[in-house]
Design an enzyme around this catalytic site. Structure first.
Site, PDB file in Angstrom:
ATOM      1  NE  ARG A  96      -1.506   2.578   2.816  1.00  0.00           N
ATOM      2  CZ  ARG A  96      -1.048   3.704   3.331  1.00  0.00           C
ATOM      3  NH1 ARG A  96      -0.825   4.774   2.558  1.00  0.00           N
ATOM      4  NH2 ARG A  96      -0.767   3.804   4.626  1.00  0.00           N
TER       5      ARG A  96
ATOM      6  CE1 TYR B   3      -1.869   4.179   8.741  1.00  0.00           C
ATOM      7  CE2 TYR B   3      -3.622   3.147   7.478  1.00  0.00           C
ATOM      8  CZ  TYR B   3      -2.286   3.223   7.838  1.00  0.00           C
ATOM      9  OH  TYR B   3      -1.363   2.369   7.303  1.00  0.00           O
TER      10      TYR B   3
ATOM     11  CD  GLU C 207      -3.902  11.750   5.677  1.00  0.00           C
ATOM     12  OE1 GLU C 207      -5.116  11.984   5.643  1.00  0.00           O
ATOM     13  OE2 GLU C 207      -3.151  11.815   4.688  1.00  0.00           O
TER      14      GLU C 207
HETATM   15  C1  LIG Z   1      -1.955   7.740   4.800  1.00  0.00           C
HETATM   16  C2  LIG Z   1      -1.783   8.072   3.345  1.00  0.00           C
HETATM   17  O1  LIG Z   1      -0.759   7.816   2.816  1.00  0.00           O
HETATM   18  S1  LIG Z   1      -3.049   8.703   2.506  1.00  0.00           S
HETATM   19  C3  LIG Z   1      -2.974   7.994   0.933  1.00  0.00           C
HETATM   20  C4  LIG Z   1      -4.191   7.241   0.689  1.00  0.00           C
HETATM   21  N1  LIG Z   1      -4.160   6.671  -0.620  1.00  0.00           N
HETATM   22  C5  LIG Z   1      -4.426   7.386  -1.748  1.00  0.00           C
HETATM   23  O2  LIG Z   1      -4.710   8.589  -1.775  1.00  0.00           O
HETATM   24  C6  LIG Z   1      -4.333   6.631  -3.013  1.00  0.00           C
HETATM   25  C7  LIG Z   1      -5.713   6.303  -3.530  1.00  0.00           C
HETATM   26  N2  LIG Z   1      -6.479   7.487  -3.768  1.00  0.00           N
HETATM   27  C8  LIG Z   1      -7.235   7.625  -4.877  1.00  0.00           C
HETATM   28  O3  LIG Z   1      -7.261   6.759  -5.739  1.00  0.00           O
HETATM   29  C9  LIG Z   1      -8.045   8.871  -5.020  1.00  0.00           C
HETATM   30  O4  LIG Z   1      -7.409   9.911  -4.304  1.00  0.00           O
HETATM   31  C10 LIG Z   1      -9.497   8.676  -4.513  1.00  0.00           C
HETATM   32  C11 LIG Z   1     -10.185   7.655  -5.437  1.00  0.00           C
HETATM   33  C12 LIG Z   1      -9.560   8.125  -3.109  1.00  0.00           C
HETATM   34  C13 LIG Z   1     -10.257   9.996  -4.534  1.00  0.00           C
HETATM   35  O5  LIG Z   1     -10.086  10.522  -5.793  1.00  0.00           O
HETATM   36  P1  LIG Z   1     -10.719  11.954  -6.226  1.00  0.00           P
HETATM   37  O6  LIG Z   1     -12.149  11.948  -5.916  1.00  0.00           O
HETATM   38  O7  LIG Z   1     -10.277  12.160  -7.626  1.00  0.00           O
HETATM   39  O8  LIG Z   1     -10.070  13.027  -5.251  1.00  0.00           O
HETATM   40  P2  LIG Z   1      -8.567  13.432  -4.999  1.00  0.00           P
HETATM   41  O9  LIG Z   1      -7.641  12.318  -5.395  1.00  0.00           O
HETATM   42  O10 LIG Z   1      -8.292  14.755  -5.575  1.00  0.00           O
HETATM   43  O11 LIG Z   1      -8.572  13.493  -3.404  1.00  0.00           O
HETATM   44  C14 LIG Z   1      -9.069  14.637  -2.747  1.00  0.00           C
HETATM   45  C15 LIG Z   1     -10.400  14.383  -2.080  1.00  0.00           C
HETATM   46  O12 LIG Z   1     -10.241  13.411  -1.036  1.00  0.00           O
HETATM   47  C16 LIG Z   1     -10.769  13.965   0.174  1.00  0.00           C
HETATM   48  N3  LIG Z   1     -10.126  13.330   1.312  1.00  0.00           N
HETATM   49  C17 LIG Z   1      -8.925  13.569   1.847  1.00  0.00           C
HETATM   50  N4  LIG Z   1      -8.737  12.778   2.912  1.00  0.00           N
HETATM   51  C18 LIG Z   1      -9.837  12.010   3.036  1.00  0.00           C
HETATM   52  C19 LIG Z   1     -10.243  11.018   3.953  1.00  0.00           C
HETATM   53  N5  LIG Z   1      -9.454  10.633   4.946  1.00  0.00           N
HETATM   54  N6  LIG Z   1     -11.451  10.426   3.784  1.00  0.00           N
HETATM   55  C20 LIG Z   1     -12.257  10.832   2.765  1.00  0.00           C
HETATM   56  N7  LIG Z   1     -11.934  11.766   1.872  1.00  0.00           N
HETATM   57  C21 LIG Z   1     -10.732  12.351   2.014  1.00  0.00           C
HETATM   58  C22 LIG Z   1     -10.469  15.453   0.051  1.00  0.00           C
HETATM   59  O13 LIG Z   1     -11.236  16.215   0.928  1.00  0.00           O
HETATM   60  C23 LIG Z   1     -10.845  15.678  -1.413  1.00  0.00           C
HETATM   61  O14 LIG Z   1     -12.250  15.752  -1.541  1.00  0.00           O
HETATM   62  P3  LIG Z   1     -12.946  17.009  -2.347  1.00  0.00           P
HETATM   63  O15 LIG Z   1     -12.486  16.840  -3.749  1.00  0.00           O
HETATM   64  O16 LIG Z   1     -14.400  16.760  -2.158  1.00  0.00           O
HETATM   65  O17 LIG Z   1     -12.444  18.268  -1.694  1.00  0.00           O
END
Ligand SMILES: CC(=O)SCCNC(=O)CCNC(=O)[C@H](O)C(C)(C)COP(=O)(O)OP(=O)(O)OC[C@H]1O[C@@H](n2cnc3c(N)ncnc32)[C@H](O)[C@@H]1OP(=O)(O)O
Length: 513
Positions: free
Chosen positions: A13, A141, A143
């Site tokens: 991850r 988590y 964060e």
């Molecule tokens: C602990 C860590 O390392 S965190 C890393 C977690 N892993 C990842 O981010 C990789 C996988 N992520 C993804 O594939 C994408 O980011 C997705 C599918 C989850 C979301 O994608 P998208 O909708 O395109 O949004 P994007 O990537 O820009 O992420 C930002 C959105 O996530 C939201 N967000 C941030 N943290 C969280 C959380 N903990 N829970 C829910 N939403 C969250 C933000 O508020 C933002 O939402 P908004 O656009 O309504 O303001």
């Protein structure tokens, strides 16, 4: 009593959040199996939810395998606070444990989610209950927890107070931006352990200041129950705490038990290196190529006298062996150690001459490998190099636009000639295929595996410069390198290959092995 610490590996991850790294389903399954069955880590985190369809298939493949093996509770995936979207995605992939990503600092809660702490707490509680409704176990988590503890500790306490009675197995405390040092880590972790003695905490380090292992050790010292690591320290930005040195520190410095089989660490590191294409630096503790190689003559001498230069990190613990480098800082003790391995016995005068020649060569910046040593001995003592049991008599290599390269080769092994022609994907590949056919089909013998092939030229970018090719071979579990130097790259590789053939002939077949 020896303390047990849970090792949660997040190579699949957070490790996949290393720039340029992406695992397919087959690779995830291979690595999951190595981590759980060979290394025997306590738990693994294999993906973030909602990433892609391909990722969902990979999660399903690992989850199905884990369920069949009885490991389902040890396979986790990250999910978001998103009103059930992540839970649906993970549930459909067969995942039984979700690591929900809540916010651990006021600035992340208000700045990124645009929710008040009270609203976020309510969202998180609802997500936890939704997971439990789907029969999933939950870890949580927090964060940006490290910045939460630095700048908004009341926010962190309010979150934990509000969730202390929730069905959460573990609270996962990440130093998301890698900003902690061991003193603050220990202080913050002790604070939580004292305030919430009934909760279980994991620490998740990032290595931005190269303090990930030290911080992880500090968290364990403070009483945290679990720590997160990745193979080879992969992970977002500068990476996470590397599994290898974290485990060694927990075992040796803190006297903890982790259940990890240390002898498998090196093998798993190499497998992950080959699946990611991210090279392990030669000086990375435990798994780096040169970390069990003594260079200085005085150290090699001390090893002969009561192992004066050994620490607890004995290479055998990690499935490796100690080596002695040849270079300008080698004295006769280094050379003796290498000659012992090769079974060559020299008198004092010859030893002095060989030592002088090794120092002279490395002074000119030439790399001297252990496998060069018989040649240096032969050269210094004026043995007849024609005594080599394997000699190339002739070869031709063709290269034509639109046609596969072809190599025809005639070699002599113990005065008997062998000839073979083969096509290949390149000239050297064609040469190697012909050679392999001679060994396997005509001689019925094993042929070493080519493990690595590194080409370098002196700085300056001249196309007529000498090319150095260093090839790493593996045969019967033994890894060795040979080097060839020539103005032509293919010729340099062929020279390195002929050296290899003579080494296996002398070391394996002349000894009847
Ligand atoms: C602990 C860590 O390392 S965190 C890393 C977690 N892993 C990842 O981010 C990789 C996988 N992520 C993804 O594939 C994408 O980011 C997705 C599918 C989850 C979301 O994608 P998208 O909708 O395109 O949004 P994007 O990537 O820009 O992420 C930002 C959105 O996530 C939201 N967000 C941030 N943290 C969280 C959380 N903990 N829970 C829910 N939403 C969250 C933000 O508020 C933002 O939402 P908004 O656009 O309504 O303001």
């Amino acid at each position: 009593m020896v303390r047990s610490v849970e090792i949660m590996d997040t190579t699949l991850r957070d490790g996949e959040q290393t720039s340029g790294v992406s695992f397919n389903a087959r690779e995830k399954l291979t690595i999951a199996r190595l981590l759980l069955e060979e290394l025997r880590v306590s738990r693994i985190e294999i993906a973030s939810a909602r990433v892609s369809q391909g990722e969902q298939q990979a999660v399903r493949a690992v989850a199905e395998w884990a369920a069949a093996k009885g490991y389902a509770d040890r396979v986790e995936a990250l999910g978001f606070i998103d009103g059930g979207l992540s839970l649906d995605w993970l549930g459909a992939a067969g995942c039984r444990v979700v690591n929900l990503l809540a916010k651990g600092s006021r600035r992340h809660c208000e700045g990124q989610l645009r929710r008040t702490p009270e609203q976020h707490l309510a969202d998180v509680r609802a997500e936890i209950l939704a997971a439990v409704d789907r029969d999933m176990r939950v870890n949580l988590y927090l964060e940006d927890w490290s910045n939460g503890m630095r700048h908004s500790p009341d926010y962190v306490y309010a979150m934990l107070d509000g969730l202390a009675d929730a069905p959460v197995q573990r609270f996962l405390c990440p130093d998301t931006l890698g900003v902690l040092d061991p003193y603050d880590t220990e202080r913050f972790c002790r604070d939580l352990v004292a305030r919430y003695p009934h909760l279980r905490f994991d620490f998740h380090a990032h290595n931005d200041y190269d303090l990930a292992v030290a911080n992880t050790a500090a968290a364990v010292r403070a009483g945290f129950h679990g720590v997160h690591v990745t193979v080879n320290g992969l992970g977002e930005r500068a990476g996470n705490a590397p599994l290898s040195s974290t485990v060694a520190v927990l075992h040796d410095r803190l006297g903890c038990k982790t259940g990890i089989d240390e002898t498998k660490i090196n093998r798993v590191s190499r497998t992950v290196e080959s699946h990611t294409g991210i090279r392990i630096p030669a000086n990375r503790p435990i798994v780096g190529e040169s970390v069990f190689t003594q260079c200085a003559g005085i150290h090699a001498d001390g090893d002969n006298k009561n192992n004066l230069y050994f620490n607890e990190l004995l290479p055998e613990r990690f499935g490796r062996v100690r080596e002695y480098a040849l270079g300008k800082t080698s004295g006769k003790a280094n050379i003796l150690k290498n000659l012992e391995v090769l079974g060559i016995d020299l008198d004092e005068a010859a030893m002095r001459k060989v030592t002088e020649r090794v120092v002279e060569l490395s002074d000119k910046k030439e790399l001297v490998t252990v496998e060069d040593l018989p040649y240096i001995v032969a050269d210094v003592l004026r043995y007849d190099l024609a005594d080599n049991p394997v000699r190339i008599l002739n070869y031709s290599l063709s290269l034509a636009q639109g046609l596969r390269p072809v190599a025809t080769l005639k070699i002599e092994i113990h005065d008997r000639p062998y000839e073979q022609t083969s096509a290949g994907d390149g000239q050297y590949d064609a040469f190697m295929r012909a050679l392999r056919q001679i060994y396997r089909e005509q001689l019925g013998r094993e042929f070493p595996m080519l493990r690595d092939y590194a080409v370098s030229i002196p700085p300056g970018g001249r196309t007529d410069a000498f090319v150095q090719t260093i090839i790493t071979w593996e045969m019967d579990g033994r890894v060795f390198k040979t080097r060839g130097l020539d103005a032509d790259q293919t010729e340099a590789a062929i020279k390195a290959t002929i050296k290899m053939l003579n080494i296996i002939e002398i070391n394996y077949n002349d000894n009847g092995c």
